[in-house]
Design an enzyme around this catalytic site. Structure first.
Site, PDB file in Angstrom:
ATOM      1  CB  THR A 175      10.836  -3.716  -4.552  1.00 42.09           C
ATOM      2  OG1 THR A 175      10.310  -4.096  -3.278  1.00 42.09           O
ATOM      3  CG2 THR A 175       9.912  -4.192  -5.656  1.00 42.09           C
ATOM      4  CB  SER A 190       8.041  -7.922  -3.026  1.00 47.28           C
ATOM      5  OG  SER A 190       9.034  -7.074  -2.495  1.00 47.28           O
ATOM      6  N   GLY A 191       5.472  -9.614  -2.547  1.00 44.59           N
ATOM      7  CA  GLY A 191       4.375 -10.298  -3.223  1.00 44.59           C
ATOM      8  C   GLY A 191       3.234 -10.770  -2.352  1.00 44.59           C
ATOM      9  CD  GLU A 193      -0.186  -6.592  -1.210  1.00 42.98           C
ATOM     10  OE1 GLU A 193      -0.638  -6.591  -0.046  1.00 42.98           O
ATOM     11  OE2 GLU A 193       1.025  -6.464  -1.444  1.00 42.98           O
ATOM     12  CD1 TRP A 259       6.671  -6.241   1.126  1.00 46.23           C
ATOM     13  CD2 TRP A 259       7.012  -4.041   0.927  1.00 46.23           C
ATOM     14  NE1 TRP A 259       5.551  -5.604   1.579  1.00 46.23           N
ATOM     15  CE2 TRP A 259       5.724  -4.250   1.467  1.00 46.23           C
ATOM     16  CE3 TRP A 259       7.441  -2.737   0.714  1.00 46.23           C
ATOM     17  CZ2 TRP A 259       4.864  -3.199   1.808  1.00 46.23           C
ATOM     18  CZ3 TRP A 259       6.593  -1.688   1.048  1.00 46.23           C
ATOM     19  CH2 TRP A 259       5.324  -1.933   1.579  1.00 46.23           C
ATOM     20  CG  ASN A 277      -0.327  -7.661   3.300  1.00 45.31           C
ATOM     21  OD1 ASN A 277       0.642  -7.133   2.772  1.00 45.31           O
ATOM     22  ND2 ASN A 277      -1.184  -8.413   2.614  1.00 45.31           N
ATOM     23  CG  ASP A 325      -2.104  -3.735   2.916  1.00 46.63           C
ATOM     24  OD1 ASP A 325      -1.426  -4.760   3.035  1.00 46.63           O
ATOM     25  OD2 ASP A 325      -1.783  -2.796   2.171  1.00 46.63           O
ATOM     26  CG  ASP A 327       2.175  -4.443   4.218  1.00 47.92           C
ATOM     27  OD1 ASP A 327       2.778  -5.087   3.353  1.00 47.92           O
ATOM     28  OD2 ASP A 327       0.940  -4.257   4.166  1.00 47.92           O
ATOM     29  NE  ARG A 352       1.296   0.227   4.851  1.00 51.58           N
ATOM     30  CZ  ARG A 352       1.483  -0.692   3.909  1.00 51.58           C
ATOM     31  NH1 ARG A 352       2.699  -0.966   3.477  1.00 51.58           N
ATOM     32  NH2 ARG A 352       0.467  -1.349   3.391  1.00 51.58           N
ATOM     33  CD1 TRP A 501       6.538   7.256  -1.549  1.00 50.17           C
ATOM     34  CD2 TRP A 501       4.683   7.469  -0.333  1.00 50.17           C
ATOM     35  NE1 TRP A 501       5.970   6.010  -1.437  1.00 50.17           N
ATOM     36  CE2 TRP A 501       4.815   6.118  -0.700  1.00 50.17           C
ATOM     37  CE3 TRP A 501       3.579   7.835   0.440  1.00 50.17           C
ATOM     38  CZ2 TRP A 501       3.908   5.135  -0.336  1.00 50.17           C
ATOM     39  CZ3 TRP A 501       2.670   6.869   0.797  1.00 50.17           C
ATOM     40  CH2 TRP A 501       2.837   5.535   0.417  1.00 50.17           C
ATOM     41  CD1 TRP A 565      -0.629   2.464  -3.476  1.00 52.88           C
ATOM     42  CD2 TRP A 565      -0.030   1.557  -1.528  1.00 52.88           C
ATOM     43  NE1 TRP A 565      -1.730   1.809  -2.982  1.00 52.88           N
ATOM     44  CE2 TRP A 565      -1.386   1.245  -1.779  1.00 52.88           C
ATOM     45  CE3 TRP A 565       0.565   1.088  -0.361  1.00 52.88           C
ATOM     46  CZ2 TRP A 565      -2.159   0.498  -0.887  1.00 52.88           C
ATOM     47  CZ3 TRP A 565      -0.193   0.340   0.523  1.00 52.88           C
ATOM     48  CH2 TRP A 565      -1.556   0.047   0.258  1.00 52.88           C
TER      49      TRP A 565
END
Length: 606
Positions: A175, A190-191, A193, A259, A277, A325, A327, A352, A501, A565
């Protein structure tokens, strides 16, 4: 402490003196302020433009010059590029790239439309977004959702080469925007999660052949960490610095993906990025064999690497043994600033976890760490005592620990929420004021971990979240702030109804531009945050403002297209408050103000 402007201008001048340490064409294109030739504006990721036709005196007269529909819905992150008289746009999945002729009423010169398997969409964590393309040496570089890295001829739209960086069947996706350094295209993965093990990879700019890959966790030889030469807070990391902080082989599905954004210092010949994370979100499943917390390095970290070899020079972990979480993927802005009368080659990172960090980008020395939203409560601060065994570590508050209370316990009122005091919407550094202009989230959460099993390609989250506005000011969910990185202090704060955002842009005209989730594009005075202009675009803004000159006239542009998000409920049609990893309920009110869209709005003076 005194703050004096030096910043990106000096960094870019030093870069121009060292062409062998960068990509000559990237330096040439980004040094031309009439263009916007890089997603971050320049290697330093300052998102500052020397253009000054549009000023605090006349910005209120801005009018829409032209608009363009991308033909795609879902969240529109990133921004277009302008190189010469051509604008290059990117869309969310399926990641179309569109070239517009600015000399001919924005005629479409070509469109590159990737053929991607739509099965990648369900494994994209937080909407089908893309941060944009990069340009170098007559090529456009696209990083697709399915992890294909593609080189496209900038004149014709013809595909020149394609390399596959990951496997969506395992939850690996792409992304972010690539960075071009010397003869290499560098991308992350990414990924987290889905239990993806994070890495960065370099490809040859001309052939697409993989040059090196560096993981963020695991054995030293796979991370490209030198136990004696790679440092953290001034000390060698030592042998097995990552393996020692994981329980057994959990690192193999441990997260720490990449990401977010990349930046690069040509003088130091280092590029910088943040890791995400650890997997899963249930910290109890990641505890050590004695049931106690362990750091899980190098997730949640800033890492500085050599672009030729990928070898890490230094690393710093912001949130060891993450429980929320938080990140660490946000941008790392490079600027030379004065701290106590000494000019420091700084790296400034708005994490974050709610803390803003100022480090020496040459060696990773931690200089400043302070929260940039008053609501932050999971930690009271960061230990800055160099003689302390906890130097550089957060000072946690047990009440807000999602681990200390045990699994299946709903820890309430944690601030910030998992999406952070700031996500990957980028801040901007202004050379006029020496301040950083930061889009923020004023959002907290309840967090309940639960046991989850790993299956490749399936969500590996293990927590139920609900999000809501910060309790001190529940009438708004975001702020746009000016930040002093030497003092670790908010200079002014402008509240917004929803999270900000959108990425910020600062210019020599004294203006900071940004967008809002409900769709307003705004201009404020850098000195005091006074609102000077606003315009309601067709959809919520999660894109990043950019500016350029065409035929002697300055333009400012931004994507609108709600999503990401925060806007995942609207983007994906979700209604359960706990869906979207907890964001749907917190942002349910957005549907009263905006709807899906996908367009570019370009402004200029009459």
């Amino acid at each position: 402490m005194k703050l004096r402007v030096s910043g990106a201008a000096l960094l870019m001048l030093s870069a121009m003196a060292l062409p062998a340490s960068a990509n000559d064409d990237v330096l040439k294109q980004t040094s031309d302020s009439n263009q916007w030739a890089k997603p971050e504006g320049n290697y330093a990721a300052t998102r500052y433009s020397p253009l000054n036709q549009i000023t605090t005196e006349n910005v209120g007269q801005l009018k829409v010059a032209w608009t363009f529909s991308t033909g795609v819905l879902r969240g529109h992150e990133g921004s277009p590029l302008v190189v010469g008289n051509v604008m290059y746009l990117t869309t969310p999945f399926p990641n179309n790239v569109i070239a517009l002729d600015l000399n001919d009423e924005q005629k479409i010169l070509w469109q590159y439309s990737p053929k991607q398997d739509p099965s990648v969409v369900p494994v994209m964590c937080c909407d089908t977004v893309n941060l944009g393309v990069s340009y170098a040496e007559g090529k456009i570089f696209l990083y697709q959702a399915d992890t294909a890295v593609v080189a496209i001829d900038a004149k014709t739209g013809k595909e020149l080469w394609k390399s596959v960086n990951g496997d969506p069947k395992k939850g690996e996706t792409g992304t972010a925007a690539p960075i071009i350094i010397k003869d290499k295209v560098i991308v992350g993965i990414s990924g987290a999660e889905f239990g993806v093990r994070g890495h960065v990879t370099a490809y040859d700019i001309n052939t697409g052949k993989r040059v090196w890959r560096a993981y963020n966790l695991g054995p030293d030889n796979e991370m490209l960490f030198d136990p004696e030469k790679t440092t953290s807070l001034g000390k060698p990391v030592g042998k097995d610095s990552s393996l020692k902080t994981w329980n057994g082989d959990q690192w193999k599905i441990g997260g720490g993906t990449v990401w977010g954004w990349f930046s690069y210092d040509p003088e130091a010949d280092l590029f910088y990025y943040g890791s995400a994370n650890p997997s899963t979100w249930n910290p109890a499943q990641r505890a050590g064999p004695d049931g106690k917390p362990i750091d899980q390095k190098w997730t949640m970290a800033i890492i500085a690497r050599n672009p030729d070899t990928g070898v890490a020079k230094w690393a710093y972990q912001m949130t060891p043994f993450d429980e929320w979480d938080y990140d660490g993927v946000n941008e790392n802005i490079l600027a030379d600033i004065d701290i106590d009368g000494k000019k420091v080659p700084a790296l400034v990172h708005f994490d974050r976890n709610g803390f803003a960090y100022t480090l020496n980008r040459k060696d990773g020395e931690l200089l400043v760490a302070q929260h940039f939203d008053p609501a932050v409560n999971w930690a009271t601060g960061v230990d800055l005592d160099k003689s302390s065994p906890n130097y550089g570590r957060p000072i946690r508050v047990k009440k807000y620990s999602t681990f200390a209370n045990g699994p299946d316990f709903n820890t309430k009122g944690v601030c910030p929420a998992a999406l952070g005091t700031k996500d990957r919407q980028p801040a901007s550094y202004s050379e006029l004021t020496g301040l950083f202009y930061v889009p923020t989230n004023h959002v907290c959460m309840d967090y309940e971990p639960f046991k989850v099993s790993y299956t490749a390609g399936q969500p590996y989250v293990g927590a139920t979240l609900s999000m809501f506005a910060g309790p001190d000011k529940p009438e708004h969910m975001g702020n746009f702030i000016a930040w002093d990185a030497a003092k670790g202090k908010i200079i002014w704060s402008k509240p917004e109804q929803f999270s900000v955002w959108s990425g910020a842009l600062t210019t020599a005209g004294g203006i900071a531009f940004y967008g809002t989730l409900e769709g307003y594009f705004k201009a404020v005075d850098q000195k005091d945050g006074k609102e000077l202009f606003k315009f309601k675009t067709p959809s919520g803004i999660i894109g990043n403002a950019m500016t350029y000159i065409h035929e002697g006239k300055q333009y400012v542009a931004v994507y609108s297209g709600v999503g990401g998000w925060a806007g995942i409920g609207l983007a994906a049609g979700l209604t359960n408050p706990n869906d979207g990893l907890g964001a749907v309920g917190g942002y349910a009110g957005l549907k009263q103000y905006t709807n899906l869209g996908g367009s570019l709005t370009v402004f200029s003076l009459p």
